[in-house]
Write a protein that holds these residues in place. Sequence first.
Motif, PDB file in Angstrom:
ATOM      1  N   GLY A  77       7.988 -33.904   4.003  1.00  0.00           N
ATOM      2  CA  GLY A  77       9.301 -34.469   4.260  1.00  0.00           C
ATOM      3  C   GLY A  77      10.161 -33.561   5.122  1.00  0.00           C
ATOM      4  N   VAL A  78      11.232 -34.126   5.671  1.00  0.00           N
ATOM      5  CA  VAL A  78      12.112 -33.356   6.559  1.00  0.00           C
ATOM      6  C   VAL A  78      13.503 -33.134   5.961  1.00  0.00           C
ATOM      7  CG1 VAL A  78      10.896 -34.032   8.659  1.00  0.00           C
ATOM      8  CG2 VAL A  78      12.787 -35.449   7.816  1.00  0.00           C
ATOM      9  N   VAL A  79      13.703 -33.548   4.716  1.00  0.00           N
ATOM     10  CA  VAL A  79      14.966 -33.308   4.026  1.00  0.00           C
ATOM     11  C   VAL A  79      14.768 -32.134   3.074  1.00  0.00           C
ATOM     12  CG1 VAL A  79      16.733 -34.240   2.501  1.00  0.00           C
ATOM     13  CG2 VAL A  79      15.642 -35.724   4.194  1.00  0.00           C
ATOM     14  N   PRO A  80      15.472 -31.014   3.276  1.00  0.00           N
ATOM     15  CA  PRO A  80      15.292 -29.873   2.377  1.00  0.00           C
ATOM     16  C   PRO A  80      15.552 -30.258   0.923  1.00  0.00           C
ATOM     17  CG  PRO A  80      16.581 -29.247   4.299  1.00  0.00           C
ATOM     18  CD  PRO A  80      16.446 -30.733   4.349  1.00  0.00           C
ATOM     19  N   PHE A  87      22.438 -31.495   2.749  1.00  0.00           N
ATOM     20  CA  PHE A  87      23.698 -32.044   3.260  1.00  0.00           C
ATOM     21  C   PHE A  87      24.023 -31.459   4.630  1.00  0.00           C
ATOM     22  CE2 PHE A  87      28.375 -31.833   3.635  1.00  0.00           C
ATOM     23  CZ  PHE A  87      28.639 -33.196   3.659  1.00  0.00           C
ATOM     24  N   ILE A  88      23.838 -30.156   4.790  1.00  0.00           N
ATOM     25  CA  ILE A  88      24.097 -29.531   6.088  1.00  0.00           C
ATOM     26  C   ILE A  88      23.157 -30.087   7.151  1.00  0.00           C
ATOM     27  CG2 ILE A  88      23.947 -27.342   7.350  1.00  0.00           C
ATOM     28  CD1 ILE A  88      24.957 -25.987   4.766  1.00  0.00           C
ATOM     29  N   ALA A  89      21.886 -30.272   6.768  1.00  0.00           N
ATOM     30  CA  ALA A  89      20.928 -30.845   7.720  1.00  0.00           C
ATOM     31  C   ALA A  89      21.350 -32.244   8.129  1.00  0.00           C
ATOM     32  CB  ALA A  89      19.527 -30.854   7.101  1.00  0.00           C
ATOM     33  N   HIS A  90      21.888 -33.029   7.184  1.00  0.00           N
ATOM     34  CA  HIS A  90      22.338 -34.375   7.526  1.00  0.00           C
ATOM     35  C   HIS A  90      23.540 -34.327   8.468  1.00  0.00           C
ATOM     36  CE1 HIS A  90      22.948 -38.696   7.084  1.00  0.00           C
ATOM     37  NE2 HIS A  90      24.238 -38.406   7.074  1.00  0.00           N
ATOM     38  N   GLY A  96      23.800 -34.619  16.180  1.00  0.00           N
ATOM     39  CA  GLY A  96      22.868 -34.821  17.280  1.00  0.00           C
ATOM     40  C   GLY A  96      22.849 -36.258  17.750  1.00  0.00           C
ATOM     41  N   ASP A  97      22.695 -37.168  16.793  1.00  0.00           N
ATOM     42  CA  ASP A  97      22.574 -38.588  17.140  1.00  0.00           C
ATOM     43  C   ASP A  97      23.822 -39.151  17.793  1.00  0.00           C
ATOM     44  OD1 ASP A  97      20.026 -38.702  16.115  1.00  0.00           O
ATOM     45  OD2 ASP A  97      20.506 -40.047  14.458  1.00  0.00           O
ATOM     46  N   GLU A  98      25.001 -38.720  17.340  1.00  0.00           N
ATOM     47  CA  GLU A  98      26.233 -39.395  17.747  1.00  0.00           C
ATOM     48  C   GLU A  98      27.088 -38.614  18.740  1.00  0.00           C
ATOM     49  OE1 GLU A  98      26.470 -42.482  16.868  1.00  0.00           O
ATOM     50  OE2 GLU A  98      24.701 -42.298  15.602  1.00  0.00           O
ATOM     51  N   TRP A  99      26.934 -37.295  18.823  1.00  0.00           N
ATOM     52  CA  TRP A  99      27.714 -36.528  19.800  1.00  0.00           C
ATOM     53  C   TRP A  99      26.838 -36.008  20.940  1.00  0.00           C
ATOM     54  CZ3 TRP A  99      32.435 -35.950  21.551  1.00  0.00           C
ATOM     55  CH2 TRP A  99      32.713 -34.884  22.426  1.00  0.00           C
ATOM     56  N   LEU A 184      15.494 -24.315  11.292  1.00  0.00           N
ATOM     57  CA  LEU A 184      16.838 -24.017  10.784  1.00  0.00           C
ATOM     58  C   LEU A 184      16.889 -23.748   9.295  1.00  0.00           C
ATOM     59  CD1 LEU A 184      18.997 -26.669  12.714  1.00  0.00           C
ATOM     60  CD2 LEU A 184      18.195 -24.424  13.469  1.00  0.00           C
ATOM     61  N   PHE A 185      15.968 -24.308   8.529  1.00  0.00           N
ATOM     62  CA  PHE A 185      16.042 -24.206   7.066  1.00  0.00           C
ATOM     63  C   PHE A 185      14.731 -23.721   6.466  1.00  0.00           C
ATOM     64  CE2 PHE A 185      19.034 -27.426   8.487  1.00  0.00           C
ATOM     65  CZ  PHE A 185      20.213 -26.998   7.902  1.00  0.00           C
ATOM     66  N   GLY A 186      14.021 -22.886   7.177  1.00  0.00           N
ATOM     67  CA  GLY A 186      12.756 -22.365   6.698  1.00  0.00           C
ATOM     68  C   GLY A 186      11.774 -22.238   7.848  1.00  0.00           C
ATOM     69  N   SER A 187      10.501 -22.352   7.526  1.00  0.00           N
ATOM     70  CA  SER A 187       9.459 -22.266   8.549  1.00  0.00           C
ATOM     71  C   SER A 187       8.846 -23.633   8.824  1.00  0.00           C
ATOM     72  CB  SER A 187       8.370 -21.274   8.110  1.00  0.00           C
ATOM     73  OG  SER A 187       7.859 -21.621   6.826  1.00  0.00           O
ATOM     74  N   ARG A 188       9.620 -24.672   8.557  1.00  0.00           N
ATOM     75  CA  ARG A 188       9.207 -26.058   8.809  1.00  0.00           C
ATOM     76  C   ARG A 188      10.428 -26.829   9.302  1.00  0.00           C
ATOM     77  NH1 ARG A 188       7.685 -28.408   3.000  1.00  0.00           N
ATOM     78  NH2 ARG A 188       7.911 -30.433   4.041  1.00  0.00           N
ATOM     79  N   PRO A 189      10.237 -27.907  10.026  1.00  0.00           N
ATOM     80  CA  PRO A 189      11.387 -28.614  10.613  1.00  0.00           C
ATOM     81  C   PRO A 189      12.104 -29.514   9.627  1.00  0.00           C
ATOM     82  CG  PRO A 189       9.358 -29.737  11.191  1.00  0.00           C
ATOM     83  CD  PRO A 189       8.948 -28.481  10.465  1.00  0.00           C
ATOM     84  N   SER A 190      13.373 -29.700   9.875  1.00  0.00           N
ATOM     85  CA  SER A 190      14.197 -30.640   9.114  1.00  0.00           C
ATOM     86  C   SER A 190      14.615 -31.789  10.027  1.00  0.00           C
ATOM     87  CB  SER A 190      15.444 -29.946   8.561  1.00  0.00           C
ATOM     88  OG  SER A 190      16.405 -29.745   9.595  1.00  0.00           O
ATOM     89  N   LEU A 191      15.313 -32.754   9.446  1.00  0.00           N
ATOM     90  CA  LEU A 191      15.859 -33.850  10.234  1.00  0.00           C
ATOM     91  C   LEU A 191      16.840 -33.363  11.296  1.00  0.00           C
ATOM     92  CD1 LEU A 191      18.478 -35.784   8.063  1.00  0.00           C
ATOM     93  CD2 LEU A 191      17.444 -33.650   7.331  1.00  0.00           C
TER      94      LEU A 191
END
Length: 330
Positions: A77-80, A87-90, A96-99, A184-191
Motif C-alpha cells: 500500500g501507499v498510505v503510511p 494525513f501529511i501524505a494526503h 500535487g493534484d490540485e496546485w 518521503l516517509f521511509g524507503s518506499r513510496p507513498s501517495l
Amino acid sequence: MYTIHGALGSPYSMKMRALMRYRRITHAWSHGSHVQQLAAEKSLPPVIPVIEYPDGSFKNDSTPVLYDLEERHKERGVVPPDPAQAFIAHLLEDFGDEWLTKAMFGYRWLEEVDQIQMSRWLSFDALKGGNLKTSQSMAKIFRERQVGRMGMVGCTRENFPLIEDSTRRVMKALEDHVVNEHYLFGSRPSLAEISIYGQFSQLGVDPTAQAMMRADFPYTFRWLLHVDDMSGIEGEWDDANAPIKPVALKLLAEFGRVYVPFLLANEAAMEAGEETFSMEVDGLPYSQGTFKYQLKCLRELRYRYSKLDADARAKVDPILDENNYLEFLQ
C-alpha cells in the motif's frame, strides 16, 4: 485485471500507472483517443484516466480510486500506517493534484514552442500516428481549445510568476532530498510522491519545463524515471516516532504558503456567490474562476483532520501551526 484507459500526456494517467506498477496490481495500459468518449458512455465526469475494474465497473477520479485500491489490495500500500504520516501524505497528494497541476498546464500552453510541440505530440498520441496531415490538423484545433481554457484554470501570464516560483521551491526541496534518498516517509513510496510524480512527469517532457529541470533540478528530473516504475522496490515505512523528514516539512510549508490561501479564497468566493476569486502571495497576484471540486477537496481535508486521534494531532498540529494553517482545517 484492471485497465487504465489513459494517455501519456495526462498527469493523472501517469500517476495511476505508477501506482499500479509499484503495487504490482495486474493491469493493462490502454492509450488513445477513446478515453473521454468512454467516460461519457459510463456517465463519468469528462476526465482521464478511466479505470476499468475486473468486475466491469468504471471509475475516474484518481484519489478515490487510489484509496479504493488500498481497501481491495492489502499488499504494498501507499498510505503510511501511522495516522499522522498518512494525513501529511494526503495533504501533499492533494497539493500535487490540485496546485502543482497548474505548473503542468501553464508550462504546456503559455509559450508557443510548447503549444506547437505538445499539441502535435498529443494529437499523434491520440491517433496513434494516423498520418501527419490529419494529426497536425487535429493539433491546431486542440491547441486553440487548450489555450482558450487558460483563464478558467488560472494559468494566465499574470498568474504564472506565482505558480512558477512555487514550483521551483517544490523542486528545490526535492532536489536536496532525492540525492540522498528517494522517498518521503521511509524507503518506499507513498501517495504523496506518486501524486507529485504525476504532475512533474509532464514537466519532464514539455520543452520549456524540461529544459528548466535539466538545467536547475537535474536529479529531480532523473528521479521521475525512478518513480515511473517502482515495481522492484522493497522498502519499509518510517517508524511512527521518527521525525517528519525535512523535505516533507518544506513541502508542507509550500502547501501553507500558496495552497491554503487558494482554497480559502475559492471557498469564500463560492459562499458569496461570486464566479471568480483573487489572492496575493509574496506580492504576486493570482485569480481564476471558482471551482466546486476544490471546495470538495477542502472539505475532505477538514474531514480527514477531524478523524485524527489525539496522538496523531499531537504530531500534526505543531507542524500545521508553524505554517499558519492549522485553523483552516478546523
